[in-house]
Design an enzyme around this catalytic site. Structure first.
Site, PDB file in Angstrom:
ATOM      1  N   LYS A   1       0.825  -1.211   0.000  1.00 55.38           N
ATOM      2  CA  LYS A   1       0.000   0.000   0.000  1.00 55.38           C
ATOM      3  C   LYS A   1       0.859   1.261   0.000  1.00 55.38           C
ATOM      4  O   LYS A   1       0.436   2.310  -0.490  1.00 55.38           O
ATOM      5  CB  LYS A   1      -0.921   0.019   1.222  1.00 55.38           C
ATOM      6  CG  LYS A   1      -1.871  -1.170   1.379  1.00 55.38           C
ATOM      7  CD  LYS A   1      -3.028  -1.114   0.409  1.00 55.38           C
ATOM      8  CE  LYS A   1      -4.099  -2.167   0.690  1.00 55.38           C
ATOM      9  NZ  LYS A   1      -3.672  -3.551   0.425  1.00 55.38           N
TER      10      LYS A   1
HETATM   11  C1  LIG Z   1      -4.149  -4.620  -0.188  1.00 56.41           C
HETATM   12  C2  LIG Z   1      -3.303  -5.847  -0.269  1.00 56.41           C
HETATM   13  C3  LIG Z   1      -3.516  -6.829  -1.269  1.00 56.41           C
HETATM   14  C4  LIG Z   1      -4.642  -6.723  -2.283  1.00 56.41           C
HETATM   15  O1  LIG Z   1      -4.439  -5.720  -3.233  1.00 56.41           O
HETATM   16  P1  LIG Z   1      -5.679  -5.216  -4.136  1.00 56.41           P
HETATM   17  O2  LIG Z   1      -5.152  -4.028  -4.831  1.00 56.41           O
HETATM   18  O3  LIG Z   1      -6.779  -4.889  -3.163  1.00 56.41           O
HETATM   19  O4  LIG Z   1      -6.048  -6.327  -5.038  1.00 56.41           O
HETATM   20  C5  LIG Z   1      -2.670  -7.921  -1.292  1.00 56.41           C
HETATM   21  N1  LIG Z   1      -1.689  -8.085  -0.362  1.00 56.41           N
HETATM   22  C6  LIG Z   1      -1.469  -7.175   0.604  1.00 56.41           C
HETATM   23  C7  LIG Z   1      -0.396  -7.427   1.612  1.00 56.41           C
HETATM   24  C8  LIG Z   1      -2.255  -6.027   0.688  1.00 56.41           C
HETATM   25  O5  LIG Z   1      -2.036  -5.130   1.672  1.00 56.41           O
END
Ligand SMILES: *Cc1c(COP(=O)(O)O)cnc(C)c1O
Length: 537
Positions: A143
């Site tokens: 993120k």
């Molecule tokens: C948010 C997240 C995901 C999923 O990503 P999306 O963009 O929602 O598909 C996968 N792994 C981790 C560790 C995340 O924080």
């Protein structure tokens, strides 16, 4: 006035315009406008889309066109600092912000807040199988790749759009989080001008390490609250407050504050994610892992479809990508959709898994992919069906296009933990549970070409399940008393089993940091509203 006195921007200076997935923005049916060949009424540009978040009418903003990168331009990125790569790619998207501003913000966002100079390095973990490590940022999860950039752009957008001389209202970012997003948003918005952030997390639903990451957050413009109950309770309460017109009016009147949300449907979070797909391809070609122009597969651990959708836009820009493999955990609605063309929520129960950031039933960003493949009229129809019946089914032509671009599959909870242990044993590489889901699916779906597994979190963020994996336990096995409450002890125990590993500093010194926010509130809109009001003083 003479023509030479007019400031006529050249065509190349015109900013990218946006439309929306349901064709409803501004009450216009963009479908129809285009069909008539009329000169497009200018849609909103980037800063508007960034500040608004959701398009009027409930759809999502999408670009009117996707800019192209030549293969030469992609290959030329290798060897450049990540922030420079980002600036070159952003330039193609023609933001309505001065390019010097964007370059400065990107340099800040991808600087020494990351713990490696490459920012998003590739590791060849097994011959032909590379992991793109997106967790070197300040919160150790992917993120950060977007949330280190988006708040900076948000501040710049507010300043750019302010009336000269008028005061800019503060924006308050309201976040309900099940873990990774809350901390990454806090870290991104802390100390930013014109913005405040209030994060609400469920007391039953985040790990002790995640909780400590949030409640020790620094910055004068941040507030964090625990909410009694699980993530659903927390999210409903925050949503209700967000949509309460009286509350919104009161905040504006008393505090000159407007509410906004930073969730992954905001285009401002998607665009920064396109960069690492382009960047990874440049690195693969530079290392000789692929010859220039040779296609690769990406396998992406998917929840809200944001990460993988950025891969789709990278492909549209010109990155040689063969397949985008969408990896799900036991919440497998996307895997089933990609197999059958039917998105069906009816009868599905939410399953808790070792990869909680992928525990999602409604993948909001899928709507953007559907728009790109089938257009706004179809999206309107399908979203209405989903609302009324809990399912929709795409037509044969759309399904064929979808299958051409995306492959999918899912991995069970126990298989995820076995994969962590096995890959650690075989390759000496420790995966977090999210990345492990993608790794396992990639192993089973591999074809005869280079493959990139997108790694989305450092293993230390999900220590409990990594420890279970390394000890050969099952996903729901209880852990020794005291470990769950003490992340430090848990991590020490993992390091005994995986002696070559290390824990990022941002996670290892958490127990020593002072707790700034220890309030727990009820899971109601009133409690959320009162908490927000208190945080504004
Ligand atoms: C948010 C997240 C995901 C999923 O990503 P999306 O963009 O929602 O598909 C996968 N792994 C981790 C560790 C995340 O924080």
């Amino acid at each position: 006035m003479t023509p030479s006195g007019l400031l006529v921007p050249s065509l190349t200076m015109l900013p990218m315009r946006y439309t929306d997935t349901r064709g409803l923005a501004n009450g216009l049916q963009f479908d129809d406008v285009r069909a008539g060949g009329a000169a497009a009424l200018a849609g909103p540009a980037f800063t508007d889309v960034l500040i608004k978040g959701l398009a009027p009418g409930g759809g999502l903003f999408v670009p009117e066109s996707v800019p192209a990168l030549t293969l030469e331009e992609i290959l030329a990125l290798a060897g450049l600092p990540y922030a420079t790569r980002a600036a070159r790619i952003f330039a193609k998207w023609k933001l309505d912000l001065p390019s010097e501003t964007v370059e400065t913000l990107l340099a800040e966002a991808y600087g020494d807040n990351f713990d490696v100079s490459e920012v998003a390095p590739l590791r060849e973990v097994r011959p032909g199988m590379h992991v793109l490590e997106l967790w070197h940022g300040p919160t150790a999860a992917f993120k950060d790749m977007a949330l280190q950039v988006m708040p900076r752009l948000f501040g710049a957008a507010l300043e750019a759009r302010a009336e000269p001389g008028a005061s800019i209202p503060d924006y308050l970012v309201l976040v309900a989080t099940s873990g990774d997003t809350g901390k990454a948003a806090l870290e991104g918005f802390a100390g930013r001008p014109h913005t405040r952030i209030a994060v609400f997390y469920p007391r039953q639903g985040v790990s002790e390490l995640q909780r400590r990451q949030m409640v020790t957050q620094g910055g004068a413009n941040v507030a964090v609250f625990g909410v009694e109950g699980n993530f659903d309770d927390c999210q409903s309460a925050v949503k209700a407050a967000f949509n309460d017109p009286d509350f919104n009016a009161q905040l504006l009147r008393r505090h000159n504050v407007k509410l906004t949300s930073a969730n992954s449907i905001n285009w401002g979070r998607l665009l920064p994610q396109v960069i690492y797909y382009v960047s990874a391809y440049a690195d693969l070609a530079a290392s000789g892992a692929v010859s220039a122009g040779e296609a690769v597969d990406f396998c992406v651990p998917t929840g809200n479809f944001g990460n993988i959708l950025a891969g789709y836009y990278a492909k549209r820009m010109g990155v040689p990508i063969a397949r985008l493999i969408c990896a799900s955990n036991e919440n497998r609605v996307l895997a089933d959709f990609l197999e059958t063309g039917i998105y069906d929520l009816s009868g599905r129960v939410f399953v808790n898994t070792p990869s909680p950031s992928m525990d999602i039933l409604i993948s909001s960003n899928l709507e953007r992919a559907l728009f790109e493949l089938a257009g706004a009229a179809s999206v309107r129809h399908w979203m209405e069906q989903l609302r009324q019946t809990g399912s929709f089914s795409v037509d044969a032509e759309t399904f064929a296009r979808l299958s051409d671009l995306f492959a999918g599959g899912f991995v069970s909870n126990s298989e995820t933990l076995r994969t962590i242990a096995r890959v650690h044993g075989e390759e000496g590489y420790l995966l977090d549970p999210h990345s492990a889901v993608a790794w396992r699916l990639a192993e089973t779906m591999r074809e005869d070409r280079a493959l990139v597994v997108v790694g989305t979190a450092h293993w230390a963020k999900f220590g409990a399940d990594v420890l279970r994996a390394l000890e050969g336990r099952q996903p729901d096995d209880p852990l020794p008393v005291g470990l769950l409450e003490h992340p430090g002890k848990m991590l020490a125990k993992i390091l005994e089993l995986a002696p070559g590993e290390s824990v990022p500093r941002a996670l290892s010194d958490l127990e020593g940091r002072p707790v700034r926010f220890d309030e727990t509130i009820a899971g109601t809109a009133e409690a959320v509203e009162a908490a927000v009001a208190r945080s504004l003083g």
